[in-house]
Design an enzyme around this catalytic site. Structure first.
Site, PDB file in Angstrom:
ATOM      1  N   HIS A  48       0.721  -1.296  -0.040  1.00 60.35           N
ATOM      2  CA  HIS A  48      -0.092  -0.035   0.049  1.00 60.35           C
ATOM      3  C   HIS A  48       0.933   1.275   0.037  1.00 60.35           C
ATOM      4  O   HIS A  48       0.596   2.156  -0.585  1.00 60.35           O
ATOM      5  CB  HIS A  48      -0.884   0.190   1.349  1.00 60.35           C
ATOM      6  CG  HIS A  48      -1.684  -1.094   1.305  1.00 60.35           C
ATOM      7  ND1 HIS A  48      -1.570  -2.057   2.284  1.00 60.35           N
ATOM      8  CD2 HIS A  48      -3.022  -1.328   0.721  1.00 60.35           C
ATOM      9  CE1 HIS A  48      -2.515  -2.770   2.348  1.00 60.35           C
ATOM     10  NE2 HIS A  48      -3.518  -2.683   1.257  1.00 60.35           N
ATOM     11  N   SER A 197       0.773  -9.288   1.453  1.00 64.30           N
ATOM     12  CA  SER A 197      -0.305  -9.333   1.654  1.00 64.30           C
ATOM     13  C   SER A 197      -0.551  -9.271   3.260  1.00 64.30           C
ATOM     14  O   SER A 197       0.135  -9.685   3.972  1.00 64.30           O
ATOM     15  CB  SER A 197      -0.986 -10.726   1.325  1.00 64.30           C
ATOM     16  OG  SER A 197      -2.184 -10.818   1.953  1.00 64.30           O
TER      17      SER A 197
END
Ligand code: PAF
Length: 291
Positions: A48, A197
């Site tokens: 992110h 993840s």
């Protein structure tokens, strides 16, 4: 990023309602600043942050949304278990270049009486759509549409790790004439190749080696393609063997067109290898271009 930073200094970094978001967006528009948006469900990791940093490089303002979207979960337990780390996420996002965080409640996004759905046909049907349930991409499409319409960004940034999600979002942005450019950035990986993840944190100590079979299977397919193999069935069989030998429970391993996610019989330019597998209780996905 301009030296001026946010269009209106001294205003709060976090907004929680669509009306506050629109007010801030109007101020940004008056300042003629370029706006990037990074939609997230929080639990931010390097993947992110790479999106936020890229958005900060290319825009004057970066809106990061943090919303654990209930409509894309088909399992209430999975929704409840989803990590919620807002304070840490706000700090990390700001350090990476976010100038505004949109952190709505479920009631703000889906008030009483909410009755609209967004269904993207074709590209959303197979693979993730089939294994996670048809409602998954309907939920993604709905919330992304709401975010893109509410933020009115010039560019939206998504991670290529969720390649089918990117294809669904590109389809809906084109079909609905949304004026936001959809940009996908490469998957960020740990040094051993594991795609980042938020689920990786749930891998048991012995599971990491098994989890690595996903990226290894894709790399093996890439190597075989580089050596001249074009037959999808042979490539898939070899990739599946790697996952099975490692003890991963395969949900799918396929070679697809990157825009439609239709399976390909032969590897052609742009062909994408995609994989989903369970490693213990953790469901992992990965993908890589093969040619
Ligand atoms: O990829 C995600 O985190 C989510 O699916 C998204 C795009 C933020 C929509 O809820």
């Amino acid at each position: 990023m301009t030296e001026n930073g946010p269009a209106e200094r001294g205003r709060s970094l976090v907004v929680r309602t669509v009306s506050e978001l629109r007010e801030r967006r109007a101020a940004i528009r008056r300042a003629e600043h370029r706006v990037g948006v990074v939609p997230t469900m929080g639990a931010l990791h390097e993947g992110h942050l790479a999106l936020i940093r890229a958005a900060a490089e290319e825009n004057d303002e970066v809106v990061v949304s943090i919303f654990v979207n209930p409509t894309q979960f088909n399992d209430a337990a999975d929704l409840d278990a989803y990590p919620r780390t807002e304070d840490r996420d706000v700090e990390l996002a700001q350090a990476a270049g976010a100038t505004l965080l949109f952190v709505p409640s479920a009631a703000e996004m889906y008030p009483a009486g909410f009755a609209t759905s967004v269904h993207v046909g074709g590209v959303s049907e197979r693979w993730e759509g089939a294994t996670r349930g048809a409602s998954h991409f309907d939920g993604v499409a709905l919330v992304v549409t709401k975010l893109l319409v509410s933020v009115g960004a010039d560019t939206a940034y998504f991670g290529q790790k969720d390649a089918q999600q990117v294809a669904v979002v590109r389809r809906l942005a084109a079909d609905l004439n949304l004026p936001t450019t959809i940009t996908a950035l490469p998957t960020v990986r740990d040094v051993d190749g594991l795609a980042l993840s938020s689920r990786n944190a749930r891998l048991g100590t012995g599971d990491r080696e098994t989890a690595l079979s996903l990226s290894r299977s894709l790399q093996r397919a890439r190597d075989l393609v580089a050596a001249g193999e074009r037959d999808t069935a042979r490539l898939e069989a070899e990739a599946r063997r790697i996952l099975q030998d490692a003890g991963a429970a395969i949900e799918y391993w396929a070679i697809v067109d990157p825009a439609t996610f239709e399976p390909l019989a032969e590897v052609v330019a742009g062909a994408l290898g995609i994989v989903a597998a369970r490693v213990g209780p953790v469901r992992l996905i990965d993908n890589a271009p093969l040619a």
